[in-house]
Enzyme design. Structure first.
Site, short mmCIF file in Angstrom:
data_model
loop_
_atom_site.label_atom_id
_atom_site.label_comp_id
_atom_site.label_asym_id
_atom_site.label_seq_id
_atom_site.Cartn_x
_atom_site.Cartn_y
_atom_site.Cartn_z
N ILE A 73 0.86 -1.17 0.00
CA ILE A 73 0.00 0.00 0.00
C ILE A 73 0.91 1.23 0.00
O ILE A 73 1.70 1.43 0.92
CB ILE A 73 -0.91 0.03 1.24
N ILE A 107 -7.80 -3.25 5.37
CA ILE A 107 -6.80 -3.99 4.60
C ILE A 107 -6.01 -4.93 5.51
O ILE A 107 -5.64 -6.03 5.09
CB ILE A 107 -5.87 -3.02 3.84
N GLY A 305 -10.83 1.56 -1.27
CA GLY A 305 -9.42 1.72 -1.61
C GLY A 305 -8.54 0.91 -0.68
O GLY A 305 -8.95 -0.14 -0.18
N GLU A 306 -7.31 1.39 -0.47
CA GLU A 306 -6.30 0.79 0.39
C GLU A 306 -6.01 -0.68 0.08
O GLU A 306 -5.50 -1.42 0.91
CB GLU A 306 -6.64 0.97 1.88
N GLY A 307 -6.33 -1.12 -1.14
CA GLY A 307 -6.05 -2.50 -1.54
C GLY A 307 -7.08 -3.50 -1.10
O GLY A 307 -6.91 -4.70 -1.29
#
Length: 338
Positions: A73, A107, A305-307
């Site tokens: 990230i 995440i 988001g954030e993977g």
């Protein structure tokens, strides 16, 4: 062992494309033949079969494995936030990086649940990029530094690489990159991001329109330099380093996919080893997936988001390989395939 891939100039990438590894068609064909010999009707596992064959082609083996999954990230801050495009202050980027490092974010839980080693890399958060409605966001040197930082973070022992990002204002950056590479109107690519209201969306549209018009002469990785951010450049570097090492990649949602648009502009084949983990509810993502000819692994109405979507998709990928490698063939099971 970390990657030694390094880019020395923005215009040097096009000369490297032909030397990068390609999919191993023999391994993919062997995996396809294995799928057709397993105790199921051909095609009965749908996309799971396609994913197993994809992994076989890039790992260059009939029965690919995921012993080590790496998740990276990248975090960056953006000068375009001076235009009021973000409902949250940029301090949130630093705070969320701390949350990642403390294990408190989504995440962290998804990587733990699906078996991925997570690293969070903050990229000069105290020094945001420049406001791209006035200046190029980064110099060529700054862009190369971020690209090479992303490349250096890739673990060559990984069997799959998961990529994600964090950065207040980066949904505006994503829209600008997508608009610059794929055209259309700014409105095609702008969404609500982390919670913009209608006025905020209009402001983002105006910002993206002005920025793309200002930097309209840029092409290839120059687009990354003029309109991108450090985390977008690092994502590009990680994608390139993974390709050089034959490591398949799981991209996250809209912002992560848009980060790779400048690579697509250099040569669409640079993303052949990349899967997209999920379809974001950001409206631009569907258009981006169509433009890149990518089918996401999941569609779960996510936009964090954030993977997170890519880490969740890792579980599907592991399941695909478990079936591919562990199921008996008709001959092994003594089952008639007539």
């Amino acid at each position: 062992m970390t990657s030694k891939f390094e880019l020395t100039a923005l215009d040097a990438l096009k000369d490297k494309v032909a030397d990068l590894p390609q999919v191993d068609n023999a391994a993919a064909d062997a995996a396809r033949a294995r799928q057709d010999s397993l105790t199921k009707p051909p095609g009965a596992l749908g996309r799971l079969e396609e994913l197993a064959i994809f992994m076989a082609g890039w790992q260059a083996v009939e029965t690919p494995v995921i012993n080590k999954a790496q998740a990276l990230i990248f975090a960056g801050n953006h000068g375009v936030c001076a235009q009021g495009v973000n409902p949250f202050p940029q301090e949130v980027t630093v705070q969320m990086v701390a949350n990642f490092e403390a294990g408190g974010a989504a995440i962290n839980q998804l990587c733990q649940a699906n078996g991925a080693d997570l690293s969070v890399i903050a990229l000069n958060l105290d020094n945001p990029t420049r406001d791209f409605t006035v200046h190029p966001a980064m110099s060529a040197e700054e862009t190369l530094s971020a690209i090479n930082a992303g490349a250096a973070a890739v673990d060559l022992d990984a069997d799959i690489l998961i990529l994600g990002e964090m950065g207040i204002g980066n949904s505006t950056v994503a829209a600008a990159l997508a608009h610059a590479v794929f055209g259309g109107t700014a409105l095609d690519w702008v969404g609500r991001g982390t919670g913009s209201d209608d006025e905020g969306v209009k402001r983002k549209v105006d910002v993206v329109e002005r920025a793309v018009a200002l930097h309209g002469d840029a092409n290839g990785l120059e687009i990354l330099s003029t309109l991108g951010g450090r985390e977008q450049a690092a994502i590009c570097g990680a994608v390139l380093a993974a390709r050089a090492a034959r490591i398949p990649v799981l991209l996250d949602g809209y912002i992560c996919t848009a980060a790779t648009a400048p690579l697509f502009a250099v040569d669409p084949s640079l993303l052949d080893h990349c899967l997209v983990g999920h379809r974001s509810v950001e409206p631009g993502h569907q258009k981006l997936l169509f433009a890149m000819n990518k089918t996401p692994v999941l569609d779960f109405d996510m936009r964090l988001g954030e993977g997170s979507g890519a880490a969740l998709a890792l579980g599907i990928l592991r399941s695909a390989l478990a079936c591919h490698n562990g199921m008996a063939t008709f001959a092994e099971a003594g089952v008639s395939d007539a």
